[in-house]
Design a protein around this motif. Sequence first.
Motif, PDB file in Angstrom:
ATOM      1  N   CYS A 164       0.859  -1.190   0.000  1.00  0.00           N
ATOM      2  CA  CYS A 164       0.000   0.000   0.000  1.00  0.00           C
ATOM      3  C   CYS A 164       0.895   1.240   0.000  1.00  0.00           C
ATOM      4  N   LYS A 165       1.278   1.654  -1.185  1.00  0.00           N
ATOM      5  CA  LYS A 165       2.189   2.778  -1.327  1.00  0.00           C
ATOM      6  C   LYS A 165       1.451   4.107  -1.128  1.00  0.00           C
ATOM      7  N   ASP A 166       2.218   5.195  -1.162  1.00  0.00           N
ATOM      8  CA  ASP A 166       1.647   6.530  -0.931  1.00  0.00           C
ATOM      9  C   ASP A 166       0.482   6.826  -1.860  1.00  0.00           C
ATOM     10  N   TRP A 167       0.654   6.500  -3.149  1.00  0.00           N
ATOM     11  CA  TRP A 167      -0.384   6.808  -4.135  1.00  0.00           C
ATOM     12  C   TRP A 167      -1.677   6.075  -3.806  1.00  0.00           C
ATOM     13  N   ALA A 168      -1.572   4.774  -3.478  1.00  0.00           N
ATOM     14  CA  ALA A 168      -2.763   3.979  -3.142  1.00  0.00           C
ATOM     15  C   ALA A 168      -3.443   4.529  -1.891  1.00  0.00           C
ATOM     16  N   ALA A 169      -2.653   4.819  -0.852  1.00  0.00           N
ATOM     17  CA  ALA A 169      -3.225   5.347   0.391  1.00  0.00           C
ATOM     18  C   ALA A 169      -3.903   6.693   0.151  1.00  0.00           C
ATOM     19  N   ASP A 170      -3.272   7.542  -0.666  1.00  0.00           N
ATOM     20  CA  ASP A 170      -3.871   8.852  -0.985  1.00  0.00           C
ATOM     21  C   ASP A 170      -5.234   8.676  -1.643  1.00  0.00           C
ATOM     22  N   LYS A 171      -5.326   7.788  -2.625  1.00  0.00           N
ATOM     23  CA  LYS A 171      -6.582   7.583  -3.346  1.00  0.00           C
ATOM     24  C   LYS A 171      -7.675   7.024  -2.431  1.00  0.00           C
ATOM     25  N   ILE A 172      -7.293   6.145  -1.497  1.00  0.00           N
ATOM     26  CA  ILE A 172      -8.273   5.589  -0.544  1.00  0.00           C
ATOM     27  C   ILE A 172      -8.841   6.701   0.330  1.00  0.00           C
ATOM     28  N   VAL A 173      -7.965   7.527   0.889  1.00  0.00           N
ATOM     29  CA  VAL A 173      -8.408   8.601   1.789  1.00  0.00           C
ATOM     30  C   VAL A 173      -9.214   9.652   1.027  1.00  0.00           C
ATOM     31  N   ILE A 174      -8.790   9.995  -0.184  1.00  0.00           N
ATOM     32  CA  ILE A 174      -9.526  10.981  -0.995  1.00  0.00           C
ATOM     33  C   ILE A 174     -10.935  10.483  -1.303  1.00  0.00           C
ATOM     34  N   ALA A 175     -11.039   9.190  -1.708  1.00  0.00           N
ATOM     35  CA  ALA A 175     -12.358   8.619  -2.018  1.00  0.00           C
ATOM     36  C   ALA A 175     -13.252   8.594  -0.792  1.00  0.00           C
ATOM     37  N   ARG A 176     -12.672   8.282   0.360  1.00  0.00           N
ATOM     38  CA  ARG A 176     -13.458   8.240   1.610  1.00  0.00           C
ATOM     39  C   ARG A 176     -13.911   9.634   2.016  1.00  0.00           C
ATOM     40  N   ASP A 177     -13.026  10.613   1.910  1.00  0.00           N
ATOM     41  CA  ASP A 177     -13.389  11.994   2.253  1.00  0.00           C
ATOM     42  C   ASP A 177     -14.485  12.520   1.342  1.00  0.00           C
ATOM     43  N   ASP A 193      -9.412   4.460  -7.297  1.00  0.00           N
ATOM     44  CA  ASP A 193      -8.720   4.304  -8.571  1.00  0.00           C
ATOM     45  C   ASP A 193      -7.876   3.033  -8.571  1.00  0.00           C
ATOM     46  N   ASN A 194      -8.251   2.069  -9.448  1.00  0.00           N
ATOM     47  CA  ASN A 194      -7.533   0.783  -9.430  1.00  0.00           C
ATOM     48  C   ASN A 194      -6.155   0.864 -10.064  1.00  0.00           C
ATOM     49  N   ARG A 195      -5.830   2.008 -10.692  1.00  0.00           N
ATOM     50  CA  ARG A 195      -4.460   2.176 -11.187  1.00  0.00           C
ATOM     51  C   ARG A 195      -3.502   2.403 -10.015  1.00  0.00           C
ATOM     52  N   ALA A 196      -4.027   3.033  -8.984  1.00  0.00           N
ATOM     53  CA  ALA A 196      -3.215   3.272  -7.784  1.00  0.00           C
ATOM     54  C   ALA A 196      -3.332   2.128  -6.802  1.00  0.00           C
ATOM     55  N   CYS A 197      -4.560   1.622  -6.653  1.00  0.00           N
ATOM     56  CA  CYS A 197      -4.837   0.558  -5.676  1.00  0.00           C
ATOM     57  C   CYS A 197      -5.186  -0.713  -6.439  1.00  0.00           C
ATOM     58  N   SER A 198      -4.169  -1.496  -6.769  1.00  0.00           N
ATOM     59  CA  SER A 198      -4.344  -2.682  -7.605  1.00  0.00           C
ATOM     60  C   SER A 198      -5.002  -3.820  -6.829  1.00  0.00           C
ATOM     61  N   ARG A 199      -5.317  -4.870  -7.567  1.00  0.00           N
ATOM     62  CA  ARG A 199      -5.904  -6.044  -6.916  1.00  0.00           C
ATOM     63  C   ARG A 199      -4.953  -6.610  -5.859  1.00  0.00           C
ATOM     64  N   GLY A 200      -3.650  -6.627  -6.173  1.00  0.00           N
ATOM     65  CA  GLY A 200      -2.674  -7.124  -5.196  1.00  0.00           C
ATOM     66  C   GLY A 200      -2.692  -6.310  -3.918  1.00  0.00           C
ATOM     67  N   THR A 201      -2.814  -4.983  -4.057  1.00  0.00           N
ATOM     68  CA  THR A 201      -2.871  -4.121  -2.872  1.00  0.00           C
ATOM     69  C   THR A 201      -4.105  -4.430  -2.038  1.00  0.00           C
ATOM     70  N   VAL A 202      -5.269  -4.624  -2.709  1.00  0.00           N
ATOM     71  CA  VAL A 202      -6.509  -4.929  -1.976  1.00  0.00           C
ATOM     72  C   VAL A 202      -6.386  -6.281  -1.276  1.00  0.00           C
TER      73      VAL A 202
END
Length: 514
Positions: A164-177, A193-202
């Motif tokens: 869960c890199k910075d980009w993935a974490a940013d997109k999760i928090v932005i979507a939640r906000d 955004d699945n480009r940032a948060c891939s299936r492997g990350t989930v």
Amino acid sequence: GVMVYQEQIMRILNRLGKIPLGNSYSCIKAISKKKEEQIGKYRAQFINGAHENGLTKDKAEEIFELIIKFAGYGFNKSHSTAYALIAYMTAYLKAHYPVEFMAALLCGDVSKRNLKEKDSTVEHIEDCRRMGITVIPPDVNTSKQLYSVTDGKITFALTAIKGCKDWAADKIVIARDKGGRFRSLFDFCERVDNRACSRGTVEFLIKAGAFDSLGSHRSQLFRILEQAFKSAQSTAEDKAKGQSTFFSKFEDDEPEVVIAKPAVLAALPDIEEWSDKEKAIFEKEVLGFYLSSHPLKDYELIFEQIRSHNCFEASGLPDRTDVILAGVVNDIKVSSTKNTKQGRPNQFAMFTLEDTDGQIRSIVWPEQYAQCSHLIKSESIVFAVGRTDRTRSQSDNDGNFIVDEMYTVEEAVEKLSRGLGITLDEQRHSVESVKKLYEILRGYPGQGTLEFSVQLRNGSLAQLRNPKLRVAIRSEMQQRVVELLGNDAIRLLKVIPKSRESRNGNQKQWKRNT
């Protein structure tokens, strides 16, 4: 005056002796290393410069001798002063703002996480537990990119999870906000955004328990993950074509309605949750430690009854202290010695032995490895007899453990305990119970000592020992005693550990307190 800091000396060389600052640094380095030739060169430059500034050459010579005197031992004083100030500041913050302080420490660990070995994150979380500070497990609905403090508790960082890199974490928090709490895995996959948060990350997030707040089993989410990603991809394609979903017209009026396709609303598969052991293995993989369930929790009582120390304690013991340790084996590396005699074993192993309190790096040399290699398997639970080794230690708690003998838990019960302690209660147990107990014990003759504690009705406790009746410690015998007297009626008696290094000839393997 007294020269205290190297920077003061550099300034004197520069301003009084007209030596450039770069050269003045070289001068004090030469003084600290006693390089006479260089010192002589700088001495001449300083005296000439100081004379040009109005000093007599004798006075300039006197000052340079003072510089030589103070530069020799004042070199590190400015560093130590800065460290002392930082130590004072951090001690103050840790004492008065412990939760915020530990959260800040954890934030500093994120960029250098090492999930294969015990890293500073794990050490700091263990410190939090010892300090009584709660670290809230990772959660896609509450966690932020970094560690944060909420109501006196630390919320786990998304970026501290594997994958869960910075980009993935940013997109999760932005979507939640933007859209509020995630209501389902499908909702999450559609909004992030699945480009940032891939299936492997989930997958890693599920293994970390970051979706537990949705109320579903981790096993169920893992099973439907592919379906959720396909649904999210289909929804994205529909939006790109300008189509709307069945509920989209209600979006403005009813923001709480889950916008989803019929496939998204499919029931979760009716499957069992992962076992505690499976959960623990996955958590260790993606977090670097066991969060909700430690695989050794069922062994804590037996460990406490047989081992001499826990792994954390052992890592801080003096060199060559005999110990009996217990834990789970991990991070195994098998190597071969270079200089070997033909026919002699040459393979040795290094591994981490870990219990619920910590871990210790362990070494099994060739002769011993040949005897116990079958026990050195990843995730195997063992007891080990040996001694501490501090020859490579750099700090208080980084000692190694030299292993002489290893046993399974079942073998350890028999071979690493000196006997059995049995508690009888006059109010709970009858004379008939004592007779049945005797019949059980006499059926297992051996070398183990028997000690009895008898709780009398008047509140006093009698301690008894039967020197004539000795027993072999067997699991089936223990089970029969438990069935007769209860779970709290039996305990193993510890031995004083003596490693092979400490033994002579065919003497007893362990000292028995009999």
